[in-house]
Design a protein around this motif. Structure first.
Motif, mmCIF file in Angstrom:
data_model
loop_
_atom_site.group_PDB
_atom_site.id
_atom_site.type_symbol
_atom_site.label_atom_id
_atom_site.label_comp_id
_atom_site.label_asym_id
_atom_site.label_seq_id
_atom_site.Cartn_x
_atom_site.Cartn_y
_atom_site.Cartn_z
ATOM 1 N N UNK A 107 -1.235 -2.828 7.533
ATOM 2 C CA UNK A 107 -0.493 -3.180 6.317
ATOM 3 C C UNK A 107 0.477 -2.034 6.085
ATOM 4 N N UNK A 108 1.765 -2.336 6.271
ATOM 5 C CA UNK A 108 2.752 -1.265 6.227
ATOM 6 C C UNK A 108 3.019 -0.798 4.797
ATOM 7 N N UNK A 109 3.372 0.467 4.679
ATOM 8 C CA UNK A 109 3.727 1.036 3.377
ATOM 9 C C UNK A 109 4.675 0.077 2.653
ATOM 10 N N UNK A 110 4.351 -0.267 1.419
ATOM 11 C CA UNK A 110 5.242 -1.107 0.617
ATOM 12 C C UNK A 110 5.266 -2.562 1.012
ATOM 13 N N UNK A 115 -7.955 2.106 5.162
ATOM 14 C CA UNK A 115 -7.706 3.539 5.305
ATOM 15 C C UNK A 115 -6.304 3.822 5.853
ATOM 16 N N UNK A 116 -5.886 5.058 5.627
ATOM 17 C CA UNK A 116 -4.541 5.485 6.038
ATOM 18 C C UNK A 116 -4.513 5.734 7.547
ATOM 19 N N UNK A 159 0.833 -1.199 0.000
ATOM 20 C CA UNK A 159 0.000 0.000 0.000
ATOM 21 C C UNK A 159 0.871 1.254 0.000
ATOM 22 N N UNK A 160 0.294 2.378 -0.438
ATOM 23 C CA UNK A 160 1.086 3.610 -0.551
ATOM 24 C C UNK A 160 1.260 4.335 0.782
ATOM 25 N N UNK A 161 0.686 3.763 1.842
ATOM 26 C CA UNK A 161 0.824 4.338 3.192
ATOM 27 C C UNK A 161 0.575 3.208 4.177
ATOM 28 N N UNK A 162 0.796 3.471 5.469
ATOM 29 C CA UNK A 162 0.430 2.470 6.463
ATOM 30 C C UNK A 162 -1.084 2.436 6.533
ATOM 31 N N UNK A 163 -1.659 1.265 6.267
ATOM 32 C CA UNK A 163 -3.108 1.169 6.133
ATOM 33 C C UNK A 163 -3.678 0.210 7.175
ATOM 34 N N UNK A 164 -4.885 0.506 7.620
ATOM 35 C CA UNK A 164 -5.557 -0.388 8.556
ATOM 36 C C UNK A 164 -5.881 -1.695 7.851
#
Lengths: 667, 667
Positions: B153-156, B116-117, B75-80
């Motif tokens: 879900x961490x960035x990348x 979501x971010x 994901x492009x950011x840390x996401x829930x």
């Protein structure tokens, strides 16, 4: 706090009020049971695809709806199989070299070309090579008798009128087109192509091609692309995909969308997402309202919140939002249904026997679908599990196969025999070199160049478990080679001692690259980090690599030299598995710095404080060194294009690239 | 004499004058050598496909032209990863069941939905299930600490910006589309789709869909359908097929057609036919005139008169007219070229090891491609060769595999281990019952009904070698069952003595049908044939069945009873292998009568003089009787639909159909 968070708050608060919690209402059924239940209900409802006739030139990839018989014999008459003359064989019986026979053209002999119909009364053809024509052309001389039916394709030799040509359920390919054409079946009875309406839903999603990058990056929207994956799966299965507009999370709008899709001719409806049991998950509700809800939840990971039912006698399926889960639901339910409706084969993936490289824990009671990388080592196919996350869509595109862990299992041990459904041709697996070990960005580049160089006759599959894990895998004969950069603290020499400690067979140590390791920091280095000593600062959070990785060994070595205790470093226990993920952690602010290679820092635009140059080698067993795939890999490593592209990545030295730096005799 | 014959005469006479004879100028090259030569010349000419960018939704089935990197991390950011609240884990460390912790919503806890971010400063998500919200909604209570990065879900996590996503030469399928979408690669670099112009040629051919049946049947024209087969092969290979108008056999018009095709954007030109060296075969000439002729003739059967060359730097290929030969030339030269130009894999057919059921003679110096039927008997795959003729297009559509006999070989013995390229999924081979033996039309019907009944989980492959050949194949463990109708002259009982004489293992004799055998004659019975005694008439020509067939045994038995000598029958030595081919021989006037079953006579509209009723049984080894495929076959045989359809065919009794009539204990 973002707008999204506010919306989520309102929404979740409402959910808490109602006592609704996630999965509360899911009633998990075993996969096969759920599928049988759905199929039986579809059959009971009388749902079936209609038959239609299509002109032969348009029949490609269609599926026959019933058996097809030859409309004309092939050939439709006795035809010449050679150029020459047609004769009645009995009139030639006296011909010999000593007593040549002259035949009158037009009465006893008839010029004929390959494929032409034999004149009435003729039953043989004499090849042009065995003729001498008279100067006038009125007669031909032969020196040998013709036997009856020589060089003749007899009527019906290939097929006879009314013979069964194709069974029902046959997918029409090039050969079938040929057979139908030869049998003059100019209109082919086929199943109507099933139409699948794909309805994406979700208040926060926008079509992929319209989503603005800055909105995505800030989480202001979520790009919808599951419908692209589904449409591709559906089209590959010989059906027509109709992707509808995105519907917000609203039960009335969703019902309307389903009704519209059916009214506009869809045979099947696929809803995505909203298949779980949360406050905004309306798929099951829509089915209950409009038709029959048969299944809500399957005992399969990923894919658990699947919904199956019927509306107005049409199959309806709800898939969850995570792409991997959704894809598995489509593959396990929708694709078999499409095959069943067309009475054809669901092109079942071929399965092969493999051995698991790593242990695979699994929750009893749930079937699991694990994506794996495969490599054929010494004639045994090795399976290396990929990331399991339901959102890791690359675990699909990177996978060579799919492994099913049965519901009863608590997991599988390393070395366990497993059956893997292939996602790629078996040849591709056989032609791949399997590298297990340390990660380096040049390995991906190497794979691309190797494929190009060998016209895909050879490829490099790499799995990242760290240097030590790679050597251990090599010792267990699980791979063809291992990337390693293990510094020995005592003599400062790379890899040799680790090889002596872990490997019994003779191996070659080949230099891939020298590479610069250093601390990655955010652009501009806002915390003014200058070296290893800064890691103990109160205001600095570190991101580490996993145990057994060369970078971790290097860090621990550096800490030892400086006399720094690991416990003093904030984040020392927070681990990532690749350089790129360390870089991502720094970029995102999750950590302030981490140790890694320059190329990763550059790729994400980070600043970089060099710490030192290390040796990144490939460890190659002697017994594979002469293997043609390995030789192709070596040639690629030593190629100008590889050296140039590595140099362009930055942070690499290539002076010794491709050199054998050590040969180990084994023990 | 037909018009065609006159044309052929003029044409062949001209050819004889010029001393041109068939194949005179063919210079046969081994297949691999010819291909290498052509590929090398194409490469030397600098010919290559261009690259283009296509929007992701249109990239399906295209092939990447270079490596593709992620344009955005996913994901492009840390996401829930769950619905609930986002928190900074460190603020929750004191929470426990005994000491619950209240977090202020909006400062310490933030409502968040899956995907979501995470708000700035947060590093964990607590699931909604583990929360109790205060009545006001201003705070939430937790009873357990969150650990850092839980349910995030961490960035990348899936992929990091700039990571290599797809290697060059990757064919884009559903999974690749997913990965590209997640990595925000909205425009994909792919190879331009190669355009193949297909130019059918021949003065006597007309487009298939325009050819009138009465003209075909009289040989006044020849339907052109190779272009349909080629177009299908080309499209399956991911290229674009452009079928041009038919060009007459005229070198100037052919040159013009090639020039036009290239001018209109074709990358490759395929000429068909005219590739041999006859007087009307201009392909080689066209190449010599317009460009370079590299290969004229390959040492492969079928496919010998292939032509390979270049015109204006474009690959040009000439294929012969017979559909099987032509298809083999396209598959061996054009398809590998298309793969090579796209830098992708020619989806090489999977090969399996099999054993040959029959000896296979072969001409040394020529490679041979033999189409085979396959069946898995006791874990060994058995290969039964199909008709070899270059015009028997059903040998392609009926084949399960393709076997290559190397040029050096003089042939293969029965039982030889051979490598077979599969034309169908391996599963299909495993699920098929292999019947070798006598031919009956009900077997084809049975296959269709069995497939339908089992949703293609099971099928029946039948190969016709006559009753005795079937029993011998059964004894050699080459098949699962054999159809037989062998009358014993001494006791008048069917099959039992033949089984005692030929089979050692226990078998079950199952009645398939009783069937009426009789003499087939042309409609109206112009020669007034009334029975076996008429076969010796001077004015009657007979068509016989091959030795070992039940029908032949029946004939010989009848002749014995009547005291008729076989030599007295005209045509006794002219043999066919199936009832339908005997019927075709009678229909075409090749013979006046033949012995066979009523259903075949009816299928071709022949008259029929019944001679007697015979027992057609299936011989099934005990060891296969309980096999699930065999049980499915039995159920199909006993089904109402089979009985009804057999009755409709005429000439069959079904009173005992599906009954076990005898059990043999073996010896």
């Amino acid at each position: 706090m973002t707008t999204q968070a506010t919306d989520a708050g309102r929404d979740i608060a409402r959910r808490l009020e109602k006592g609704q919690k996630r999965n509360t209402y899911l009633d998990l059924k075993p996969l096969a049971e759920a599928r049988d239940l759905w199929f039986a209900a579809i059959e009971a409802s009388g749902f079936a695809l209609q038959e239609e006739e299509v002109p032969l030139p348009e029949a490609r990839r269609r599926v026959t709806s019933r058996l097809v018989q030859a409309a004309l014999s092939s050939p439709p008459f006795h035809a010449a199989a050679m150029d020459g003359i047609a004769v009645k064989a009995e009139t030639t019986f006296s011909a010999s070299t000593r007593h040549p026979l002259d035949l009158q053209v037009g009465t006893q002999a008839f010029w004929i070309n390959t494929g032409q119909k034999l004149p009435e009364g003729c039953n043989a053809v004499i090849m042009i090579e065995n003729l001498v024509a008279s100067p006038s052309g009125e007669s031909v001389r032969i020196e040998r008798a013709a036997f009856p039916w020589q060089h003749v394709r007899k009527l019906g030799e290939d097929m006879v009128h009314s013979e069964i040509l194709l069974a029902p359920g046959t997918r029409i390919g090039p050969y079938e087109i040929g057979a139908l054409a030869a049998a003059r079946v100019l209109s082919v009875p086929v199943c109507k192509k099933p139409v699948v309406a794909i309805i994406p839903s979700g208040s926060e999603i926008v079509p992929l091609m319209q989503a603005r990058e800055e909105d995505l990056c800030e989480g202001r929207c979520w790009p919808e692309f599951n419908s692209l994956i589904f449409a591709s799966l559906v089209e590959e299965a010989g059906a027509t995909a109709r992707v509808c507009d995105i519907v917000p999370d609203d039960p009335d709008l969703l019902q309307k969308a389903v009704r519209t899709a059916l009214a506009e001719g869809a045979d099947i409806v696929l809803l995505n997402a909203g298949s779980s049991a949360g406050s905004r998950d309306y798929t099951a509700h829509v089915l209950q309202t409009l038709g029959t809800l048969l299944v809500h939840g399957i005992a399969v990971m990923p894919g658990k919140p699947a919904v199956l039912g019927l509306v107005d006698g049409h199959p309806v399926i709800g898939a969850p939002g995570y792409p991997v889960s959704a894809t598995i639901v489509v593959e396990e339910f929708l694709l078999p249904l499409l095959a069943r409706l067309q009475h054809t084969i669901n092109p079942a993936r071929q399965t092969i026997e493999a051995r698991l490289c790593q242990p695979l824990p699994s929750r009893p009671g749930m079937e699991e679908r694990i994506r794996v990388k495969l490599g054929d080592v010494d004639g045994t196919v090795m399976a290396v599990p990929l990331a399991r996350g339901a959102g890791t869509v690359t675990s699909l595109s990177r996978a060579d196969g799919m492994l099913a862990v049965p519901a009863a299992s608590e997991g599988l041990d390393a070395g366990a025999a497993v059956s893997v459904a292939l996602l790629r041709p078996q040849e591709t697996i056989r032609s791949a070199l399997l590298a297990i070990g340390s990660h380096d960005n040049t390995l991906d580049l190497l794979d691309s160049l190797l494929r190009r160089r060998t016209s895909l006759a050879c490829s490099l599959t790499s799995v990242h478990v760290g240097s030590l894990g790679g050597l251990q895998a090599l010792e267990r004969h699980q791979c063809h080679l291992a990337g390693s950069h293990l510094l020995n603290l005592e003599d400062g020499v790379y890899n040799r001692q680790a090889i002596r400690d872990n490997i019994s067979e003779p191996v070659v140590l080949l230099r891939l690259v020298d590479r610069v390791q250093g601390l990655m920091v955010r652009p501009g280095n806002p915390l003014h980090i200058e070296g290893i000593r800064d890691l103990v600062r109160e205001d600095v959070t570190f991101i580490n690599r996993q145990r057994g990785s060369g970078t971790r060994v290097l860090l621990d070595c550096l800490l030892g030299r400086e006399g720094i205790r690991a416990q003093a470093i904030r984040g020392y226990r927070d681990e990532e598995f690749t350089h790129m993920n360390v870089a991502a952690a720094v970029l995102s602010g999750r950590a302030d710095t981490g140790l890694g290679v320059l190329s990763s820092a550059r790729a994400l635009g980070l600043d970089f404080i060099p710490i030192g140059v290390e040796e990144y080698d490939l460890v190659i067993p002697q017994r594979f060194f002469e293997d043609s795939r390995m030789q192709a890999l070596l040639a690629t490593i030593r190629s100008r294009v590889f050296l140039d592209q590595v140099a362009a990545m930055g942070g690499y030295g290539t002076e010794k690239t491709g050199q054998v730096v050590w040969e180990y005799e084994g023990r």
